[in-house]
Write an enzyme that holds these catalytic residues in place. Structure first.
Site, PDB file in Angstrom:
ATOM      1  N   HIS A 135       0.823  -1.210   0.000  1.00  0.00           N
ATOM      2  CA  HIS A 135       0.000   0.000   0.000  1.00  0.00           C
ATOM      3  C   HIS A 135       0.855   1.256   0.000  1.00  0.00           C
ATOM      4  O   HIS A 135       0.622   2.186  -0.787  1.00  0.00           O
ATOM      5  CB  HIS A 135      -0.920  -0.009   1.219  1.00  0.00           C
ATOM      6  CG  HIS A 135      -1.677   1.264   1.412  1.00  0.00           C
ATOM      7  ND1 HIS A 135      -2.911   1.508   0.847  1.00  0.00           N
ATOM      8  CD2 HIS A 135      -1.360   2.392   2.103  1.00  0.00           C
ATOM      9  CE1 HIS A 135      -3.321   2.719   1.169  1.00  0.00           C
ATOM     10  NE2 HIS A 135      -2.405   3.278   1.950  1.00  0.00           N
ATOM     11  N   GLU A 136       1.857   1.314   0.879  1.00  0.00           N
ATOM     12  CA  GLU A 136       2.667   2.526   0.987  1.00  0.00           C
ATOM     13  C   GLU A 136       3.530   2.739  -0.248  1.00  0.00           C
ATOM     14  O   GLU A 136       3.657   3.865  -0.746  1.00  0.00           O
ATOM     15  CB  GLU A 136       3.534   2.473   2.249  1.00  0.00           C
ATOM     16  CG  GLU A 136       2.746   2.399   3.551  1.00  0.00           C
ATOM     17  CD  GLU A 136       1.758   3.532   3.729  1.00  0.00           C
ATOM     18  OE1 GLU A 136       1.945   4.617   3.139  1.00  0.00           O
ATOM     19  OE2 GLU A 136       0.764   3.344   4.461  1.00  0.00           O
ATOM     20  N   HIS A 139       1.640   4.341  -3.091  1.00  0.00           N
ATOM     21  CA  HIS A 139       1.528   5.804  -3.078  1.00  0.00           C
ATOM     22  C   HIS A 139       2.662   6.434  -3.894  1.00  0.00           C
ATOM     23  O   HIS A 139       2.451   7.406  -4.636  1.00  0.00           O
ATOM     24  CB  HIS A 139       1.600   6.329  -1.641  1.00  0.00           C
ATOM     25  CG  HIS A 139       0.312   6.289  -0.890  1.00  0.00           C
ATOM     26  ND1 HIS A 139      -0.848   6.881  -1.347  1.00  0.00           N
ATOM     27  CD2 HIS A 139      -0.005   5.727   0.316  1.00  0.00           C
ATOM     28  CE1 HIS A 139      -1.820   6.699  -0.466  1.00  0.00           C
ATOM     29  NE2 HIS A 139      -1.337   6.002   0.545  1.00  0.00           N
ATOM     30  N   GLU A 197      -6.051   6.980  -1.153  1.00  0.00           N
ATOM     31  CA  GLU A 197      -5.953   5.814  -0.285  1.00  0.00           C
ATOM     32  C   GLU A 197      -6.549   4.584  -0.973  1.00  0.00           C
ATOM     33  O   GLU A 197      -5.963   3.492  -0.930  1.00  0.00           O
ATOM     34  CB  GLU A 197      -6.681   6.075   1.040  1.00  0.00           C
ATOM     35  CG  GLU A 197      -5.953   7.027   1.969  1.00  0.00           C
ATOM     36  CD  GLU A 197      -4.658   6.433   2.495  1.00  0.00           C
ATOM     37  OE1 GLU A 197      -4.574   5.200   2.637  1.00  0.00           O
ATOM     38  OE2 GLU A 197      -3.717   7.203   2.742  1.00  0.00           O
TER      39      GLU A 197
END
Length: 264
Positions: A135-136, A139, A197
């Site tokens: 997920h990070e 980004h 997100e």
């Protein structure tokens, strides 16, 4: 006259657009990767100087191992799309910061990743770390920081370059950068928008699957996060994050796509 100005602005913004990997969404891009990666690298080193790194060798090794596996998956994905040039300037780094209060992790433009020790019990194991790592990193690969900084520069200075903004008001420009990449001086990490997100959830699921981690673990991580919050999360419309329930539902919907990339 107004129509002419509007046409010029439209052409400028169209030319300054980029495409997000995996989702294909178009985004504004007035800042080069080289510019924001350099600023991110400087800020990351400052974070490391101001914080203590964890001495838990098992957890440190896990974060680095998962990070490198996700990194390899990202490089393979971008190469398969003929987009390896998008990773130019990336100098990956994975660190675990000793902080038992901050339940967080983040990845800055250029692949600079930090986990806080407080999130490790929620991750529980390597699969949980992979959920957060995917997920990070997503980004950064989706250039959410660059997009937010571009939007901030437009709002603050109009359609200008980063160099011009720095010359005009370096303090304001630095503040825009800090907000854009999600760095907060006291809280560690500011929130991305709900759309960012959700997009990172989607992309991260693909990356973790490509790295050999079962994407079915992602909803389980958010179930544990829900338990931790004890139902105290604000309503979704008041939050910049999707609700835990929405995240779990969306992740379950993307799992069939992610499973096409999953190799045990």
């Amino acid at each position: 006259m107004i129509r002419s100005i509007s046409a010029i602005l439209s052409i400028f913004l169209l030319a300054a657009c980029a495409t997000v990997p995996v989702t294909g969404r178009r985004q504004v891009s007035l800042v080069s990767n080289a510019e924001i990666i350099q600023m991110s690298s400087d800020q990351y080193q400052q974070v490391l100087r101001e914080n203590k790194l964890s001495t838990n060798q098992e957890q440190v090794a896990m974060v680095k191992r998962v990070g490198n596996n996700i990194k390899t998956a990202v490089e393979q994905y971008m190469a398969s799309k003929g987009a390896s040039s998008e990773l130019a300037g990336f100098n990956w780094e994975f660190n675990l910061i000793q902080d038992d209060q901050t339940v967080n992790a983040w990845c800055m433009p250029g692949g600079k990743v930090a986990f806080y020790t407080a999130i490790m019990p929620i991750c529980k194991d390597e699969l949980g770390v992979a959920v957060v790592m995917g997920h990070e990193v997503a980004h950064a690969i989706a250039n959410h920081g660059r997009e937010r900084m571009s939007q901030g520069l437009i709002a603050q200075f109009g359609l200008g370059t980063l160099g011009a903004a720095m010359g005009q008001n370096p303090t304001a420009t630095q503040n825009i950068f800090m907000q854009a990449v999600g760095m907060g001086t006291n809280i560690g990490m500011l929130k991305f928008s709900r759309s960012h997100e959700s997009e990172a959830d989607h992309i991260g699921l693909i990356f973790m699957a490509m790295a050999g981690y079962d994407p079915n673990e992602a909803p389980k991580f958010w179930e544990r996060m829900t338990e931790l919050s004890g139902g105290q999360q604000p309503p979704e419309f008041l939050s910049t994050h999707p609700s835990h329930e929405t995240r779990i539902q969306d992740l379950n919907g993307w799992i069939p796509e992610a499973m096409q990339y999953y190799k045990k």
